[in-house]
Design a protein around this motif. Structure first.
Motif, PDB file in Angstrom:
ATOM      1  N   ASP A 207      32.915  39.004  60.215  1.00 63.85           N
ATOM      2  CA  ASP A 207      33.245  40.116  59.970  1.00 63.85           C
ATOM      3  C   ASP A 207      32.677  41.905  60.063  1.00 63.85           C
ATOM      4  N   LEU A 208      31.481  41.493  60.010  1.00 62.17           N
ATOM      5  CA  LEU A 208      29.932  42.214  59.896  1.00 62.17           C
ATOM      6  C   LEU A 208      29.143  42.817  61.439  1.00 62.17           C
ATOM      7  N   ILE A 209      29.639  41.429  61.989  1.00 66.30           N
ATOM      8  CA  ILE A 209      28.998  40.956  63.446  1.00 66.30           C
ATOM      9  C   ILE A 209      29.831  41.815  64.171  1.00 66.30           C
ATOM     10  N   ASP A 210      29.315  42.590  64.984  1.00 72.17           N
ATOM     11  CA  ASP A 210      30.692  42.808  66.123  1.00 72.17           C
ATOM     12  C   ASP A 210      30.859  42.305  66.874  1.00 72.17           C
ATOM     13  N   SER A 211      29.737  41.700  67.756  1.00 69.07           N
ATOM     14  CA  SER A 211      29.791  40.576  68.838  1.00 69.07           C
ATOM     15  C   SER A 211      30.805  39.364  68.697  1.00 69.07           C
ATOM     16  N   VAL A 212      30.839  39.287  67.319  1.00 73.09           N
ATOM     17  CA  VAL A 212      31.824  37.947  66.562  1.00 73.09           C
ATOM     18  C   VAL A 212      33.455  38.263  67.736  1.00 73.09           C
ATOM     19  N   LYS A 213      33.945  37.595  68.137  1.00 72.40           N
ATOM     20  CA  LYS A 213      35.296  37.250  68.411  1.00 72.40           C
ATOM     21  C   LYS A 213      35.707  35.740  68.055  1.00 72.40           C
ATOM     22  N   ILE A 214      36.960  35.535  67.319  1.00 74.75           N
ATOM     23  CA  ILE A 214      36.996  34.057  67.007  1.00 74.75           C
ATOM     24  C   ILE A 214      38.946  34.088  67.465  1.00 74.75           C
ATOM     25  N   ASN A 215      38.918  32.746  67.279  1.00 75.65           N
ATOM     26  CA  ASN A 215      40.229  32.117  67.828  1.00 75.65           C
ATOM     27  C   ASN A 215      40.476  31.194  67.404  1.00 75.65           C
ATOM     28  N   GLY A 216      42.008  31.164  66.465  1.00 79.55           N
ATOM     29  CA  GLY A 216      42.782  29.972  65.522  1.00 79.55           C
ATOM     30  C   GLY A 216      42.041  29.951  64.546  1.00 79.55           C
ATOM     31  N   LYS A 217      43.478  29.074  63.756  1.00 79.62           N
ATOM     32  CA  LYS A 217      43.583  29.952  62.325  1.00 79.62           C
ATOM     33  C   LYS A 217      43.014  28.817  61.676  1.00 79.62           C
ATOM     34  N   ILE A 218      42.477  29.755  60.094  1.00 81.28           N
ATOM     35  CA  ILE A 218      42.338  28.664  59.002  1.00 81.28           C
ATOM     36  C   ILE A 218      43.263  29.627  57.393  1.00 81.28           C
ATOM     37  N   TYR A 219      43.516  28.611  57.233  1.00 79.23           N
ATOM     38  CA  TYR A 219      44.178  28.730  55.620  1.00 79.23           C
ATOM     39  C   TYR A 219      43.747  28.371  54.747  1.00 79.23           C
ATOM     40  N   LEU A 220      43.688  29.250  53.447  1.00 86.15           N
ATOM     41  CA  LEU A 220      43.392  28.326  52.279  1.00 86.15           C
ATOM     42  C   LEU A 220      44.389  28.726  51.524  1.00 86.15           C
ATOM     43  N   GLU A 221      45.340  27.501  50.951  1.00 85.22           N
ATOM     44  CA  GLU A 221      46.473  27.382  50.540  1.00 85.22           C
ATOM     45  C   GLU A 221      47.756  27.835  51.593  1.00 85.22           C
ATOM     46  N   ASP A 222      48.219  28.899  51.175  1.00 86.09           N
ATOM     47  CA  ASP A 222      49.144  29.139  52.544  1.00 86.09           C
ATOM     48  C   ASP A 222      48.736  30.752  52.775  1.00 86.09           C
ATOM     49  N   GLU A 223      47.704  30.727  52.470  1.00 87.96           N
ATOM     50  CA  GLU A 223      47.344  32.252  53.464  1.00 87.96           C
ATOM     51  C   GLU A 223      46.455  32.720  54.259  1.00 87.96           C
ATOM     52  N   GLU A 224      46.520  33.167  55.325  1.00 91.29           N
ATOM     53  CA  GLU A 224      45.940  32.876  56.543  1.00 91.29           C
ATOM     54  C   GLU A 224      44.305  33.783  56.333  1.00 91.29           C
ATOM     55  N   ILE A 225      43.160  33.047  56.819  1.00 91.89           N
ATOM     56  CA  ILE A 225      42.147  34.023  56.130  1.00 91.89           C
ATOM     57  C   ILE A 225      41.759  35.136  56.976  1.00 91.89           C
ATOM     58  N   LEU A 226      41.817  34.336  58.171  1.00 90.35           N
ATOM     59  CA  LEU A 226      41.452  35.338  59.279  1.00 90.35           C
ATOM     60  C   LEU A 226      41.724  36.921  59.934  1.00 90.35           C
ATOM     61  N   THR A 227      43.589  36.922  59.141  1.00 90.10           N
ATOM     62  CA  THR A 227      44.078  38.433  59.755  1.00 90.10           C
ATOM     63  C   THR A 227      44.089  38.548  57.810  1.00 90.10           C
ATOM     64  N   THR A 228      44.109  37.684  56.892  1.00 86.19           N
ATOM     65  CA  THR A 228      45.138  38.777  55.080  1.00 86.19           C
ATOM     66  C   THR A 228      44.196  40.086  55.598  1.00 86.19           C
ATOM     67  N   ASN A 229      45.127  40.958  55.042  1.00 87.33           N
ATOM     68  CA  ASN A 229      44.375  42.481  54.526  1.00 87.33           C
ATOM     69  C   ASN A 229      43.415  42.873  54.182  1.00 87.33           C
ATOM     70  N   ASP A 230      43.401  41.801  52.594  1.00 88.01           N
ATOM     71  CA  ASP A 230      43.095  41.591  51.146  1.00 88.01           C
ATOM     72  C   ASP A 230      42.187  40.363  51.523  1.00 88.01           C
ATOM     73  N   VAL A 231      41.037  41.339  52.033  1.00 95.20           N
ATOM     74  CA  VAL A 231      39.211  40.245  52.136  1.00 95.20           C
ATOM     75  C   VAL A 231      39.116  40.429  50.036  1.00 95.20           C
ATOM     76  N   ILE A 232      39.253  41.870  50.314  1.00100.61           N
ATOM     77  CA  ILE A 232      38.450  41.391  48.420  1.00100.61           C
ATOM     78  C   ILE A 232      38.679  40.334  47.506  1.00100.61           C
ATOM     79  N   ASN A 233      40.243  40.077  47.689  1.00 98.81           N
ATOM     80  CA  ASN A 233      40.918  38.985  47.331  1.00 98.81           C
ATOM     81  C   ASN A 233      40.542  37.824  47.911  1.00 98.81           C
ATOM     82  N   LEU A 234      40.603  37.764  49.110  1.00 96.04           N
ATOM     83  CA  LEU A 234      40.126  36.413  49.108  1.00 96.04           C
ATOM     84  C   LEU A 234      38.272  36.117  49.310  1.00 96.04           C
TER      85      LEU A 234
END
Ligand SMILES: Nc1ncnc2c1ncn2[C@@H]1O[C@H](COP(=O)(O)OP(=O)(O)OP(=O)(O)O)[C@@H](O)[C@H]1O
Ligand SMILES: [Mg+2]
Length: 114
Positions: A59-86
């Protein structure tokens, strides 16, 4: 009891671009609980880039674009709003120590405070 370890992290169709340059292409994998998983490959093949996806450090690198999904158990890593908890659940130990630009005390206290 089921002796097969549970899937902890699941990666689906992951692509990552630095600007125009594609660094990760169509990655699909499962990482199991209570196992050691090693990523092996030549310098520049994308190991660190992939690991940074797992706790959103790209997230800290401006030029990065990501497609696809990553799940940590049932939570979606790439879209979660709770990055601190992640990041309390997915840590990273760097090859070399990386300090934040603040005092040693504040660096050491940063994790527990958050
Ligand atoms: N911040 C960045 N901006 C643009 N391109 C990058 C950036 N970081 C990495 N890359 C490029 O993405 C590709 C993957 O790099 P990455 O650092 O993930 O590889 P690696 O497998 O960890 O290599 P090493 O074994 O040397 O640590 C390389 O071509 C690299 O030049
Ligand atoms: Mg690396």
């Amino acid at each position: 009891m089921d002796s097969e370890n549970r899937t902890k992290i699941r990666v689906n169709d992951l692509d990552l671009y630095y600007g125009e340059k594609q660094a990760l292409k169509d990655i699909n994998m499962e990482i199991k609980e209570n196992e050691v998983t090693a990523l092996i490959g030549p310098s520049g093949c994308g190991k660190s880039t992939f690991l940074r996806c797992l706790n959103r450090m790209n997230d800290l690198i401006d030029s990065v674009k990501i497609n696809g999904k990553i799940y940590l158990e049932d939570e979606e890593i790439l879209t979660t709003n709770d990055v601190i908890n992640l990041r309390t659940r997915v840590g990273m130990v760097f090859q070399k120590a990386n300090l934040f630009p603040m005092s040693i005390y504040d660096n050491v206290a940063y994790g527990p405070k958050n």
